[in-house]
Scaffold this active site. Structure first.
Site, PDB file in Angstrom:
ATOM      1  N   CYS A  43      -1.521  53.088  84.184  1.00 16.81           N
ATOM      2  CA  CYS A  43      -1.500  53.127  85.527  1.00 16.81           C
ATOM      3  C   CYS A  43      -1.568  51.857  85.353  1.00 16.81           C
ATOM      4  CB  CYS A  43      -2.423  54.121  86.248  1.00 16.81           C
ATOM      5  SG  CYS A  43      -3.999  53.660  85.626  1.00 16.81           S
ATOM      6  N   CYS A 113      -8.043  58.053  82.263  1.00 17.95           N
ATOM      7  CA  CYS A 113      -9.071  57.464  82.429  1.00 17.95           C
ATOM      8  C   CYS A 113     -10.297  57.504  82.533  1.00 17.95           C
ATOM      9  CB  CYS A 113      -9.063  58.083  84.420  1.00 17.95           C
ATOM     10  SG  CYS A 113      -7.442  58.954  85.647  1.00 17.95           S
TER      11      CYS A 113
HETATM   12 FE1  FES Z   1      -6.589  55.331  86.099  1.00 18.17          FE
HETATM   13 FE2  FES Z   1      -6.771  56.888  86.603  1.00 18.17          FE
HETATM   14  S1  FES Z   1      -4.953  57.076  87.682  1.00 18.17           S
HETATM   15  S2  FES Z   1      -7.356  55.069  85.351  1.00 18.17           S
END
Ligand code: FES
Length: 142
Positions: A43, A113
């Site tokens: 992400c 995450c």
């Molecule tokens: Fe990026 Fe949780 S969505 S660290």
């Protein structure tokens, strides 16, 4: 996807009391600070971890962090900060992302995450080893 109550509670508490959760940084010129920064490939979110370390014993005395990421990443960071205080740098490497994810009941889609925390301690240990090597080279304590 719903966050667990633990994640929601932590995230809200960080927003209300950032200093009590270790949000921030130490003086980057302090030689007893080890820093690790990493990003999640999934992400692009980022965590920066600052550890104040006793140079004689390698014990982590205090921790600060800055995380640019989702609620799970923020909650994972605060959980990690609590786990790190009072243990040695080597012991810190034993903490795995799964330990954090389990403690916070992260749903499968948010498991990555908690990886930020595990990766950042590896980077911080590398930084600490470099600082120790430099100190030794300059005749100081290892
Ligand atoms: Fe990026 Fe949780 S969505 S660290």
């Amino acid at each position: 996807m719903a966050y667990s109550q633990k994640v929601v509670d932590r995230f809200e508490d960080v927003l209300n009391n950032p200093a009590s959760h270790g949000v921030g940084r130490f003086d980057p010129k302090d030689p007893n600070i080890a820093t690790g920064m990493t990003s999640a490939p999934a992400c692009g979110d980022v965590m920066k971890l600052d550890l104040k370390v006793d140079p004689e014993t390698d014990v982590i005395l205090d921790v600060k962090f800055k995380t640019y990421g989702c609620g799970s990443a923020i909650a994972s960071s605060t959980m990690f900060v609590e786990m790190l205080k009072g243990i040695t740098m080597t012991e810190a490497l034993e903490i795995k992302d799964k330990d954090i994810a389990d403690a916070l009941e992260l749903p499968p889609i948010k498991l990555h995450c908690s990886v930020l925390a595990e990766d950042s301690i590896k980077q911080a240990l590398r930084d600490w080893d470099e600082k120790k090597a430099k100190r030794k080279h300059n005749g100081g304590p290892e």
